[in-house]
Design an enzyme around this catalytic site. Structure first.
Site, PDB file in Angstrom:
ATOM      1  N   HIS A   1      39.302 135.070 123.309  1.00 53.67           N
ATOM      2  CA  HIS A   1      38.744 133.856 123.912  1.00 53.67           C
ATOM      3  C   HIS A   1      39.230 132.624 123.158  1.00 53.67           C
ATOM      4  O   HIS A   1      38.462 131.940 122.497  1.00 53.67           O
ATOM      5  CB  HIS A   1      37.213 133.933 123.940  1.00 53.67           C
ATOM      6  CG  HIS A   1      36.714 135.033 124.811  1.00 53.67           C
ATOM      7  ND1 HIS A   1      36.226 136.210 124.279  1.00 53.67           N
ATOM      8  CD2 HIS A   1      36.648 135.155 126.149  1.00 53.67           C
ATOM      9  CE1 HIS A   1      35.877 137.009 125.272  1.00 53.67           C
ATOM     10  NE2 HIS A   1      36.124 136.401 126.416  1.00 53.67           N
ATOM     11  N   ASN A   2      40.518 132.351 123.305  1.00 50.18           N
ATOM     12  CA  ASN A   2      41.164 131.281 122.570  1.00 50.18           C
ATOM     13  C   ASN A   2      41.871 130.331 123.538  1.00 50.18           C
ATOM     14  O   ASN A   2      41.777 130.505 124.762  1.00 50.18           O
ATOM     15  CB  ASN A   2      42.153 131.882 121.565  1.00 50.18           C
ATOM     16  CG  ASN A   2      43.120 132.847 122.228  1.00 50.18           C
ATOM     17  OD1 ASN A   2      43.586 132.620 123.337  1.00 50.18           O
ATOM     18  ND2 ASN A   2      43.416 133.951 121.548  1.00 50.18           N
TER      19      ASN A   2
ATOM     20  N   HIS B   1      36.280 127.260 130.688  1.00 54.43           N
ATOM     21  CA  HIS B   1      35.381 128.390 130.941  1.00 54.43           C
ATOM     22  C   HIS B   1      34.965 129.163 129.689  1.00 54.43           C
ATOM     23  O   HIS B   1      33.935 129.836 129.701  1.00 54.43           O
ATOM     24  CB  HIS B   1      35.978 129.339 131.979  1.00 54.43           C
ATOM     25  CG  HIS B   1      36.989 130.283 131.421  1.00 54.43           C
ATOM     26  ND1 HIS B   1      38.294 129.909 131.160  1.00 54.43           N
ATOM     27  CD2 HIS B   1      36.881 131.581 131.046  1.00 54.43           C
ATOM     28  CE1 HIS B   1      38.934 130.939 130.676  1.00 54.43           C
ATOM     29  NE2 HIS B   1      38.106 131.973 130.592  1.00 54.43           N
ATOM     30  N   ASP B   2      35.732 129.082 128.596  1.00 55.99           N
ATOM     31  CA  ASP B   2      35.359 129.784 127.362  1.00 55.99           C
ATOM     32  C   ASP B   2      35.339 128.857 126.142  1.00 55.99           C
ATOM     33  O   ASP B   2      35.445 129.322 124.999  1.00 55.99           O
ATOM     34  CB  ASP B   2      36.324 130.946 127.087  1.00 55.99           C
ATOM     35  CG  ASP B   2      35.915 132.241 127.766  1.00 55.99           C
ATOM     36  OD1 ASP B   2      34.706 132.429 128.017  1.00 55.99           O
ATOM     37  OD2 ASP B   2      36.805 133.072 128.047  1.00 55.99           O
TER      38      ASP B   2
ATOM     39  N   HIS C   1      44.238 131.920 126.064  1.00 51.26           N
ATOM     40  CA  HIS C   1      43.511 132.524 127.191  1.00 51.26           C
ATOM     41  C   HIS C   1      43.136 131.450 128.210  1.00 51.26           C
ATOM     42  O   HIS C   1      43.310 131.645 129.418  1.00 51.26           O
ATOM     43  CB  HIS C   1      42.260 133.238 126.666  1.00 51.26           C
ATOM     44  CG  HIS C   1      41.321 133.695 127.725  1.00 51.26           C
ATOM     45  ND1 HIS C   1      41.629 134.683 128.627  1.00 51.26           N
ATOM     46  CD2 HIS C   1      40.064 133.275 128.028  1.00 51.26           C
ATOM     47  CE1 HIS C   1      40.603 134.871 129.442  1.00 51.26           C
ATOM     48  NE2 HIS C   1      39.636 134.030 129.093  1.00 51.26           N
TER      49      HIS C   1
END
Length: 147
Positions: free
Chosen positions: A25-26, A65-66, A29
């Site tokens: 989750h970086n 989104h993350d 991504h």
């Protein structure tokens, strides 16, 4: 829809700074999801079916989104009784956090990318973005796909 390019650039840079160096989750991504979303829009009739505001909301959702992902799962957050789990009452903990974080950044005047929207458009866009990001919660993902 009009967005100040300088403010948008500043916001996107800040979003990038708030993706952490995690195995998944970086920022990379986020870029992959955003690129896939763009390609999906262009490979389908989505652009004909969605408004400009919705298309922007879809792309914005993909980008953020993350954001500020701690590297844990929702289950870990709930089981560890983390601050995030308490704040979001154990419901889509991380997804709610990503939404909140993205919009909190926009509260700063130098990053208020939605500052030129009407109140009604802001409300519609915010609902749309929140809905998109909450749909990434894996506990509801497959039900949404089936639907």
């Amino acid at each position: 829809m009009s967005i100040d390019a300088t403010i948008f650039d500043r916001y996107i840079i800040e979003v990038g700074k708030n993706y952490h160096d995690r195995p998944f989750h970086n920022l990379q991504h986020s870029v992959c999801v955003t690129h896939f979303t763009y390609m999906l829009i262009n490979a389908t009739a989505a652009a004909d079916k969605l408004s400009t505001l919705q298309l922007f909301g879809l792309m914005l959702s993909a980008v953020v989104h993350d954001i500020d992902h701690p590297g844990n799962t929702n289950l870990f957050e709930v089981n560890s009784r983390s601050e995030l789990a308490l704040q979001y009452n154990d419901l889509a903990v991380l997804e709610n956090h990503h939404c909140s974080f993205a919009f909190i950044l926009m509260r700063q005047s130098n990053m208020n990318i939605l500052g030129r929207l009407t109140s009604a458009n802001y409300t519609d866009l915010r609902r749309f973005v929140v809905s998109c990001i909450l749909a990434t919660d894996m506990s509801v993902h497959f039900d949404l796909i089936e639907e």
